[in-house]
Design a protein around this motif. Sequence first.
Motif, PDB file in Angstrom:
ATOM      1  N   LEU A   1     -27.845  17.440  -3.649  1.00 53.59           N
ATOM      2  CA  LEU A   1     -27.952  16.340  -2.688  1.00 53.59           C
ATOM      3  C   LEU A   1     -27.291  15.079  -3.249  1.00 53.59           C
ATOM      4  CD1 LEU A   1     -28.995  15.226  -0.032  1.00 53.59           C
ATOM      5  CD2 LEU A   1     -31.239  14.885  -1.092  1.00 53.59           C
ATOM      6  N   GLU A   2     -27.496  14.810  -4.526  1.00 52.56           N
ATOM      7  CA  GLU A   2     -26.852  13.656  -5.160  1.00 52.56           C
ATOM      8  C   GLU A   2     -25.332  13.796  -5.121  1.00 52.56           C
ATOM      9  OE1 GLU A   2     -30.270  12.477  -8.487  1.00 52.56           O
ATOM     10  OE2 GLU A   2     -28.653  13.868  -8.986  1.00 52.56           O
ATOM     11  N   ALA A   3     -24.838  15.011  -5.354  1.00 55.81           N
ATOM     12  CA  ALA A   3     -23.390  15.245  -5.352  1.00 55.81           C
ATOM     13  C   ALA A   3     -22.795  14.967  -3.976  1.00 55.81           C
ATOM     14  CB  ALA A   3     -23.098  16.689  -5.768  1.00 55.81           C
ATOM     15  N   VAL A   4     -23.490  15.395  -2.925  1.00 54.01           N
ATOM     16  CA  VAL A   4     -23.003  15.160  -1.564  1.00 54.01           C
ATOM     17  C   VAL A   4     -23.014  13.662  -1.255  1.00 54.01           C
ATOM     18  CG1 VAL A   4     -23.497  15.515   0.892  1.00 54.01           C
ATOM     19  CG2 VAL A   4     -23.695  17.433  -0.701  1.00 54.01           C
ATOM     20  N   LEU A   5     -24.094  12.982  -1.636  1.00 57.17           N
ATOM     21  CA  LEU A   5     -24.198  11.551  -1.366  1.00 57.17           C
ATOM     22  C   LEU A   5     -23.140  10.754  -2.133  1.00 57.17           C
ATOM     23  CD1 LEU A   5     -28.091  11.173  -1.447  1.00 57.17           C
ATOM     24  CD2 LEU A   5     -26.622  10.851   0.553  1.00 57.17           C
ATOM     25  N   MET A   6     -22.737  11.253  -3.304  1.00 57.94           N
ATOM     26  CA  MET A   6     -21.735  10.552  -4.107  1.00 57.94           C
ATOM     27  C   MET A   6     -20.386  10.463  -3.403  1.00 57.94           C
ATOM     28  SD  MET A   6     -22.729   9.266  -7.004  1.00 57.94           S
ATOM     29  CE  MET A   6     -21.199   9.160  -7.934  1.00 57.94           C
ATOM     30  N   VAL A   7     -20.045  11.458  -2.579  1.00 57.69           N
ATOM     31  CA  VAL A   7     -18.741  11.456  -1.920  1.00 57.69           C
ATOM     32  C   VAL A   7     -18.808  10.958  -0.479  1.00 57.69           C
ATOM     33  CG1 VAL A   7     -17.897  13.331  -3.375  1.00 57.69           C
ATOM     34  CG2 VAL A   7     -18.937  13.877  -1.160  1.00 57.69           C
ATOM     35  N   ALA A   8     -20.003  10.610  -0.019  1.00 53.96           N
ATOM     36  CA  ALA A   8     -20.156  10.136   1.364  1.00 53.96           C
ATOM     37  C   ALA A   8     -19.641   8.710   1.488  1.00 53.96           C
ATOM     38  CB  ALA A   8     -21.621  10.211   1.782  1.00 53.96           C
TER      39      ALA A   8
ATOM     40  N   GLU B   1     -19.752   7.105   4.493  1.00 52.40           N
ATOM     41  CA  GLU B   1     -20.585   6.495   5.514  1.00 52.40           C
ATOM     42  C   GLU B   1     -21.987   7.090   5.404  1.00 52.40           C
ATOM     43  OE1 GLU B   1     -18.637   7.362   9.160  1.00 52.40           O
ATOM     44  OE2 GLU B   1     -16.989   5.947   8.835  1.00 52.40           O
ATOM     45  N   PRO B   2     -23.011   6.394   5.926  1.00 50.89           N
ATOM     46  CA  PRO B   2     -24.363   6.949   5.883  1.00 50.89           C
ATOM     47  C   PRO B   2     -24.413   8.331   6.549  1.00 50.89           C
ATOM     48  CG  PRO B   2     -24.424   4.637   6.516  1.00 50.89           C
ATOM     49  CD  PRO B   2     -22.975   5.036   6.518  1.00 50.89           C
ATOM     50  N   VAL B   3     -25.092   9.265   5.887  1.00 51.71           N
ATOM     51  CA  VAL B   3     -25.161  10.638   6.373  1.00 51.71           C
ATOM     52  C   VAL B   3     -26.578  10.926   6.868  1.00 51.71           C
ATOM     53  CG1 VAL B   3     -24.665  13.050   5.850  1.00 51.71           C
ATOM     54  CG2 VAL B   3     -23.488  11.238   4.584  1.00 51.71           C
ATOM     55  N   ALA B   4     -26.686  11.463   8.074  1.00 53.21           N
ATOM     56  CA  ALA B   4     -27.982  11.771   8.669  1.00 53.21           C
ATOM     57  C   ALA B   4     -28.642  12.932   7.930  1.00 53.21           C
ATOM     58  CB  ALA B   4     -27.806  12.126  10.144  1.00 53.21           C
ATOM     59  N   PRO B   5     -29.985  12.936   7.856  1.00 52.73           N
ATOM     60  CA  PRO B   5     -30.698  14.032   7.190  1.00 52.73           C
ATOM     61  C   PRO B   5     -30.318  15.408   7.737  1.00 52.73           C
ATOM     62  CG  PRO B   5     -32.195  12.219   7.602  1.00 52.73           C
ATOM     63  CD  PRO B   5     -30.906  11.874   8.300  1.00 52.73           C
ATOM     64  N   ALA B   6     -30.066  15.490   9.041  1.00 52.42           N
ATOM     65  CA  ALA B   6     -29.709  16.778   9.639  1.00 52.42           C
ATOM     66  C   ALA B   6     -28.383  17.297   9.059  1.00 52.42           C
ATOM     67  CB  ALA B   6     -29.594  16.640  11.154  1.00 52.42           C
ATOM     68  N   GLU B   7     -27.418  16.396   8.842  1.00 54.61           N
ATOM     69  CA  GLU B   7     -26.129  16.789   8.259  1.00 54.61           C
ATOM     70  C   GLU B   7     -26.302  17.232   6.809  1.00 54.61           C
ATOM     71  OE1 GLU B   7     -22.583  14.271   9.295  1.00 54.61           O
ATOM     72  OE2 GLU B   7     -24.149  12.927   9.999  1.00 54.61           O
ATOM     73  N   LEU B   8     -27.136  16.506   6.076  1.00 51.80           N
ATOM     74  CA  LEU B   8     -27.398  16.865   4.684  1.00 51.80           C
ATOM     75  C   LEU B   8     -28.110  18.210   4.605  1.00 51.80           C
ATOM     76  CD1 LEU B   8     -28.597  13.354   3.456  1.00 51.80           C
ATOM     77  CD2 LEU B   8     -26.454  14.483   2.830  1.00 51.80           C
TER      78      LEU B   8
ATOM     79  N   VAL C   1     -35.527  15.205   3.480  1.00 46.50           N
ATOM     80  CA  VAL C   1     -36.146  13.871   3.505  1.00 46.50           C
ATOM     81  C   VAL C   1     -37.017  13.666   2.268  1.00 46.50           C
ATOM     82  CG1 VAL C   1     -37.810  12.415   4.713  1.00 46.50           C
ATOM     83  CG2 VAL C   1     -36.048  13.620   6.004  1.00 46.50           C
ATOM     84  N   ALA C   2     -37.754  14.708   1.862  1.00 48.46           N
ATOM     85  CA  ALA C   2     -38.593  14.615   0.661  1.00 48.46           C
ATOM     86  C   ALA C   2     -37.717  14.409  -0.582  1.00 48.46           C
ATOM     87  CB  ALA C   2     -39.440  15.875   0.516  1.00 48.46           C
ATOM     88  N   LEU C   3     -36.593  15.125  -0.655  1.00 51.27           N
ATOM     89  CA  LEU C   3     -35.669  14.967  -1.784  1.00 51.27           C
ATOM     90  C   LEU C   3     -35.047  13.570  -1.798  1.00 51.27           C
ATOM     91  CD1 LEU C   3     -33.845  18.422  -1.619  1.00 51.27           C
ATOM     92  CD2 LEU C   3     -35.437  17.677  -3.403  1.00 51.27           C
ATOM     93  N   LEU C   4     -34.700  13.057  -0.617  1.00 49.35           N
ATOM     94  CA  LEU C   4     -34.126  11.717  -0.518  1.00 49.35           C
ATOM     95  C   LEU C   4     -35.101  10.664  -1.024  1.00 49.35           C
ATOM     96  CD1 LEU C   4     -32.447  12.031   2.998  1.00 49.35           C
ATOM     97  CD2 LEU C   4     -31.227  11.597   0.853  1.00 49.35           C
TER      98      LEU C   4
ATOM     99  N   ALA D   1     -28.325   2.856   9.550  1.00 50.17           N
ATOM    100  CA  ALA D   1     -27.660   3.444  10.718  1.00 50.17           C
ATOM    101  C   ALA D   1     -28.017   4.916  10.903  1.00 50.17           C
ATOM    102  CB  ALA D   1     -26.146   3.285  10.607  1.00 50.17           C
ATOM    103  N   GLY D   2     -29.270   5.233  10.657  1.00 51.34           N
ATOM    104  CA  GLY D   2     -29.732   6.605  10.883  1.00 51.34           C
ATOM    105  C   GLY D   2     -29.339   7.582   9.804  1.00 51.34           C
ATOM    106  N   GLY D   3     -28.787   7.077   8.685  1.00 47.07           N
ATOM    107  CA  GLY D   3     -28.372   7.973   7.614  1.00 47.07           C
ATOM    108  C   GLY D   3     -28.633   7.378   6.248  1.00 47.07           C
ATOM    109  N   TYR D   4     -28.221   8.112   5.219  1.00 47.48           N
ATOM    110  CA  TYR D   4     -28.438   7.687   3.841  1.00 47.48           C
ATOM    111  C   TYR D   4     -27.105   7.623   3.095  1.00 47.48           C
ATOM    112  CZ  TYR D   4     -33.414   8.678   4.542  1.00 47.48           C
ATOM    113  OH  TYR D   4     -34.709   8.690   5.008  1.00 47.48           O
TER     114      TYR D   4
END
Length: 203
Positions: free
Chosen positions: A24-31, A33-40, A52-55, A79-82
């Motif tokens: 999850l950290e790796a995905v967030l590092m390259v995002a 724009e804010p990414v919605a939990p559903a996309e993650l 959501v618990a991991l976030l 904006a609805g994402g992280y």
Amino acid sequence: MSDPALEDHSSSELVAHEDHLAALEAVLMVAEEPVAPAELAAALKLSEHQVVALLDEIRLDADGEGDGRQRGYELRQVAGGYRFYSRLTYADQVSAFILGGQTARLSQAALETLAVIAYRQPVARSQVAAIRGVNVDGVVRTLVHRDLVDTAGTDPVTGATLYTTTPTFLEKLGIGSVEELPQLSPHLPGVDAVEEFGESDRY
């Protein structure tokens, strides 16, 4: 007496949990724009509830809840994402690095990315990444901050943001327009790949 089977099960669960956190950290590092939990959740093949618990765990860790050391970055929900952001406390230092470093020489990665944008503009980040074979999000952001590259609308088909060079870029090179850029073919091996990539975009 402890049950070895239960200990092995607990250990495997911990390893899986740590792996999910790292992914999850790796995905967030390259995002970018804010990414919605559903996309993650889709990317990690987990439930949205698990994500959501991991976030929450990542956010608390960045805030120093785990070892007491607050990180220089934070995980924000916007904006609805992280997305990861540098902590506002260090805005001066970040600005000094990005903006004040305009007199510093560009890295090889930045030079290569800038060259692709200059010769293929307007071009999307995904196209630049395909040519270079690596993710270029961070490099493009640096070039934008240095006013060498700017956005130029979106691709009518994909909706991707397009990038072009700026007047500052021309000024640094001492030329009046991109038409004055030297031909790449005589100087760089493998440049045909860039031209072939451009041709394939038209079909």
